[in-house]
Design an enzyme around this catalytic site. Structure first.
Site, PDB file in Angstrom:
ATOM      1  N   ASP A   1      -7.692  -2.956   3.064  1.00  0.00           N
ATOM      2  CA  ASP A   1      -6.567  -3.857   2.816  1.00  0.00           C
ATOM      3  C   ASP A   1      -6.758  -5.231   3.452  1.00  0.00           C
ATOM      4  OD1 ASP A   1      -4.981  -1.868   1.467  1.00  0.00           O
ATOM      5  OD2 ASP A   1      -4.584  -0.972   3.425  1.00  0.00           O
TER       6      ASP A   1
ATOM      7  N   ASP B   1      20.217 -34.861  20.428  1.00  0.00           N
ATOM      8  CA  ASP B   1      20.218 -34.064  19.201  1.00  0.00           C
ATOM      9  C   ASP B   1      19.470 -32.747  19.327  1.00  0.00           C
ATOM     10  OD1 ASP B   1      21.677 -35.938  17.938  1.00  0.00           O
ATOM     11  OD2 ASP B   1      20.063 -36.741  16.691  1.00  0.00           O
TER      12      ASP B   1
ATOM     13  N   ASP C   1      -2.749  -0.780   5.708  1.00  0.00           N
ATOM     14  CA  ASP C   1      -3.113  -0.218   7.006  1.00  0.00           C
ATOM     15  C   ASP C   1      -4.610   0.032   7.145  1.00  0.00           C
ATOM     16  OD1 ASP C   1      -3.356   1.822   5.201  1.00  0.00           O
ATOM     17  OD2 ASP C   1      -2.179   3.286   6.331  1.00  0.00           O
TER      18      ASP C   1
ATOM     19  N   ASP D   1       0.860  -1.175   0.000  1.00  0.00           N
ATOM     20  CA  ASP D   1       0.000   0.000   0.000  1.00  0.00           C
ATOM     21  C   ASP D   1       0.904   1.234   0.000  1.00  0.00           C
ATOM     22  OD1 ASP D   1      -2.481   1.434   0.342  1.00  0.00           O
ATOM     23  OD2 ASP D   1      -1.858   1.794   2.407  1.00  0.00           O
TER      24      ASP D   1
END
Length: 891
Positions: A628, A721, A624, A336
């Site tokens: 969106d 391990d 934002d 954006d």
């Protein structure tokens, strides 16, 4: 709400006259009656967003076990339990349950988008009911309600305006456009007009920044534009991250391999006839345990969690763990514009005064009438904290004045405003009148340059008032055009000094015979660090794409300034309306041609993201605003803004930028690439170790040796391990991590030479372990006692396999680079982890009481020397192989 009602609310009301809208909504300018409102509330429902169905905590917990790798582990645990190895089964189940709880916690944090949308709604609205204005709860607004609007209001529903007096509405959360939209009561033509261009509409959750208005509610709840976004959020599926896809692929590959090996093992053992079918089944299960990297999912989770902590220190807050790794595989960043690539703050950039065009930062503007006019003819207010409140364009002018040492508050004490003509969208001007020295008055006017010039007779040149001839007028208009081509928002300033206050305060009296003072060019400027971040992204093979609700020219100008586009690259820009003309097939063919999308809607953003995903690209999306959110959720990784971002966009995101800065994304990409590289090292380390164990058991069974017990394998896999594997996740990034192209969606943990390394290193581990067992049997310390000889050989092979894996952990610090180049002891946490693992391994042999539990014997110094020497041999052997690979160009 019935389908007929829904259809009614989906009409293009912006194409209809005010009277037509009122007629269709069965209302008048005097509003509804209280009774009508109640009936419509029952019919249409409350003006709020549906929460949708939510999973129970138990359902979320069960979902965690649907991961393929988890199912493989559970299957191994069940087999172990029913074949008598209950300790191993319990250990595996504990690991799986802890991971499931962690996953539920992460998922609960992520389910906040719809709730955030609901919380944005304004609690009250001013509606005309029963002939007078009443304050009602916004949730009780209904289609047909007539609502009054004024500066400071949050729009409570979707509204068709029927009156607009200098009305401006800030719609950035919906459209991404940083400048408030001037609203007009007009009829628009065409049904394919973007939200940002519907100047006769007001949409839920946008903000009135200036003026007053009156409108009729034409959409409530889920029928609003925000409601449509909520529906898109609810319907969009979570995208599987490359990491999850890789883990699933790894789990399936391992399962097929393990089942194949176990069947072969069982068949070979039965054909030899040395063991019963029960014994061979237990041996096959031991082989399965050796092949499954039980700790891998937990280790991956820990590595990701450690990655989130590092990212947080660099202003990237990760909400969903796989996002850490996903960033590293990103091919496309759809960003954006407003607030991410730009500051989301209108700023004065150019000044044309005294016939000179200068950069705003380079001029002092001392005693400038242009500076005075832009501050006087201005409705900006100061909060108690000293913050500027008002229209972003006007606050930018006042901030510019403050930066130049012109405090309008102090100046107005000496030259107060006595009259004003507010801005309106018809004449496109605003005027104020101020009392100055000797009882005279100064008229200050600002507005659209072409309109203001029509009212000017003179111009100011270095304090001298000269007649405005055609040549001068042309110069001003040409300058205005040039500034507009740079996507600057241009305002003209003019004034007139009068001896007496005009009897009538009107445009005909005040806005005539003016003296032109100057032009002011403003823009929401790009972030200084964003251009460098775009450059780094391109060098790393990542393509930045700008998506914005702003106009085409503005978007293109900013993209050029950032380096996303080259000068004159007009064909790489497309608008939302142009995009609507393309079918999905057509867009798929041309998506690679466009780097900038202007005047887009939420649906367009989702479409853009999906188009790139269909090309096999890993897509990150930043944003934002409410508009969106659907695209943020659809993208492989959604990146929200922590400062300017709405709670909706943050709730739909996988990661939030604490500083709203595009450059932080590039920092996070580097961290993501490092995380994947380290996970890949962990996979190489664990699978090479497991392959070594499988081959050791398989070959030993074929030749009739008893080399390793299930408890040995479990201790090495789950305990010994684990710590080096986690420590590999903290390895620093290799120097060239950002010099490579993104690995893309098709790559996996075995890419880049890792698979071949796993195979030859696993074979090497098995060969060394079997070699030590053979040596211990052939050259025993205890002679004549087969049980003691076998116990020593078993212990030495167990210790060797464990130590080989610890030494081999140093090898996998880089797939191809020399251990001495990457730094053997640079990672202090790794050094301590290797030491701890050795202590845990040795303790099972040297601490009394553990011998019986692990079926091992004490070793003397000679035997330990054989174990250490043989185990260490894997380092120089692998170094030689890496050297040959580098010489052959397989780096």
């Amino acid at each position: 709400m019935s389908e007929e009602k829904k259809k009614q609310l989906q009409e293009a009301f912006y194409t209809q006259t005010s009277s037509e809208v009122l007629e269709k909504m069965e209302t008048t300018e005097k509003g509804l009656s209280g009774k009508d409102a109640e009936e419509r509330l029952a019919s249409y429902g409350r003006n709020e967003l549906d929460e949708g169905s939510k999973k129970s905590l138990f359902s979320k917990f069960i979902d965690q076990f649907k991961d393929f790798m988890i199912m493989v582990l559970l299957a191994a645990a069940l087999v172990s339990f029913f074949t008598g190895d209950k300790v191993e089964a319990i250990m595996i189940i504990v690991v799986v349950v802890i991971m499931a709880i962690f996953g539920v916690v992460q998922e609960a944090k992520a389910e906040q988008a719809i709730d955030a949308l609901k919380s944005m709604s304004t609690p009250n609205a001013n509606a005309i009911r029963d002939g007078h204005v009443q304050t009602v709860k916004s949730t009780e607004l209904v289609p047909g309600d007539v609502v009054t609007l004024e500066a400071g209001d949050v729009i409570p529903a979707d509204i068709r305006l029927i009156e607009a007096n200098s009305l401006k509405i800030e719609e950035a959360a919906l459209t991404g456009e940083s400048v408030p939209v001037e609203k007009e009561v007009v009829v628009l033509e065409g049904t394919d007009i973007g939200i940002g261009d519907r100047i006769n509409m007001a949409y839920m959750n946008s903000n009135v920044t200036y003026g007053r208005g009156l409108g009729v509610v034409v959409g409530t709840g889920m029928s609003t534009e925000v409601g449509k976004i909520a529906s898109m959020l609810a319907q969009s599926d979570e995208t599987d991250t490359p990491l999850k896809q890789n883990l699933n692929s790894l789990g399936k590959t391992l399962t097929i391999a393990i089942l194949g090996i176990c069947v072969i093992m069982f068949g070979v053992g039965m054909m030899k006839g040395d063991h019963t079918w029960v014994e061979m089944l237990l041996t096959s299960v031991s082989l399965a345990v050796a092949a499954i990297p039980e700790g891998l999912p937990a280790i991956v989770t820990i590595i990701l969690a450690l990655g989130t902590q590092k990212m947080a220190k660099r202003n990237a807050l990760v909400r969903k763990l796989p996002a850490v790794e996903t960033l590293g595989s990103t091919d496309i960043i759809c960003s954006d514009k407003t607030g991410t690539l730009t500051l989301n703050q209108m700023t004065v950039e150019k000044i044309f005064t005294n016939n000179q065009l200068v950069d705003a930062a380079d001029t002092t503007m001392s005693d400038s009438k242009t500076l005075k006019i832009m501050n006087y003819c201005n409705d900006t207010k100061f909060s108690s904290e000293g913050n500027l409140i008002g229209d972003p364009t006007e606050t930018a002018l006042v901030q510019f004045g403050l930066d130049k040492g012109f405090d309008v508050r102090e100046k107005l004490e000496d030259e107060p405003r006595v009259e004003e003509l507010p801005f309106d969208s018809v004449r496109k001007l605003m005027t104020t009148v101020h009392k100055i020295d000797n009882g005279r008055f100064m008229i200050t006017t600002k507005g659209a340059p072409d309109e203001l010039l029509k009212r000017c007779e003179n111009y100011d040149l270095d304090g001298n008032v000269l007649s405005l001839d055609d040549t001068q007028r042309q110069l001003i208009l040409e300058t205005n055009t040039a500034l507009g081509q740079q996507a600057l928002r241009v305002l003209a300033m003019a004034y007139r000094i009068v001896d007496t206050m005009p009897a009538i305060v009107s445009t005909d009296e005040l806005e005539q015979g003016l003296t032109f003072s100057g032009l002011v060019g403003m823009i929401d400027p790009e972030r200084k660090e964003a251009a460098e971040a775009v450059k780094v992204a391109k060098e790393a093979g990542i393509r930045p794409i700008m998506i914005t609700g702003d106009h085409r020219d503005t978007a293109e100008a900013i993209a050029v300034r950032l380096g996303i586009l080259q000068e004159g690259q007009h064909e790489a820009v497309i608008t939302g309306s142009d995009l609507n003309e393309l079918s999905e097939e057509e867009f798929a063919r041309v998506v690679g041609q466009y780097s900038v999308y202007a005047r887009v809607s939420p649906e367009h953003k989702v479409r853009i993201v999906k188009a790139w995903q269909n090309e096999g690209k890993v897509v990150a999306m930043t944003g934002d605003g409410v508009n969106d959110a659907p695209a943020l959720k659809t993208a492989d990784i959604g990146i929200g803004m922590g400062i300017t971002g709405t709670e909706v966009s943050k709730g739909a995101s996988d990661m939030v930028l604490a500083d709203d800065n595009f450059s932080t994304i590039i920092v996070a990409v580097e961290e993501g690439r490092k995380v994947f590289s380290n996970i890949q090292k962990t996979v190489q380390y664990l699978l090479a170790a497991n392959l070594g164990e499988v081959l050791t058991l398989f070959i030993a069974t074929l030749v009739g040796w008893d080399t390793l017990l299930p408890v040995h394998l479990l201790w090495i896999n789950v305990v010994t391990d684990t710590f080096p594997a986690i420590a590999l996740g903290l390895e620093p990034a290799e120097k060239d991590v950002m010099a490579h192209s993104p690995r893309g969606r098709d790559s996996n943990f075995f890419s880049g030479g890792v698979m071949s390394s796993i195979i030859y290193q696993g074979i090497l581990e098995a060969a060394i372990t079997l070699g030590v067992y053979f040596f211990a049997i052939s050259y025993p310390v205890h002679t004549g006692d087969y049980n003691a000889i076998h116990a020593d050989a078993l212990t030495m092979s167990y210790a060797t396999l464990g130590l080989i894996q610890l030494f081999h952990a140093f090898n996998v610090k880089s797939v191809h680079q020399s251990l001495f180049k990457v730094g053997a002891f640079r990672n202090k946490f790794f050094n301590y982890a290797a030491l701890l693992s050795f202590v845990l391994l040795a303790s099972t042999i040297v601490i009394p009481g553990f011998n019986d539990l692990f079926s091992v014997s004490h070793l003397d110094g000679y035997q330990w020397a054989v174990v250490f020497g043989s185990s260490f041999a894997i380092i120089p052997i692998v170094e030689i192989v890496k050297f040959v690979q580098r010489k052959q160009g397989k780096m």
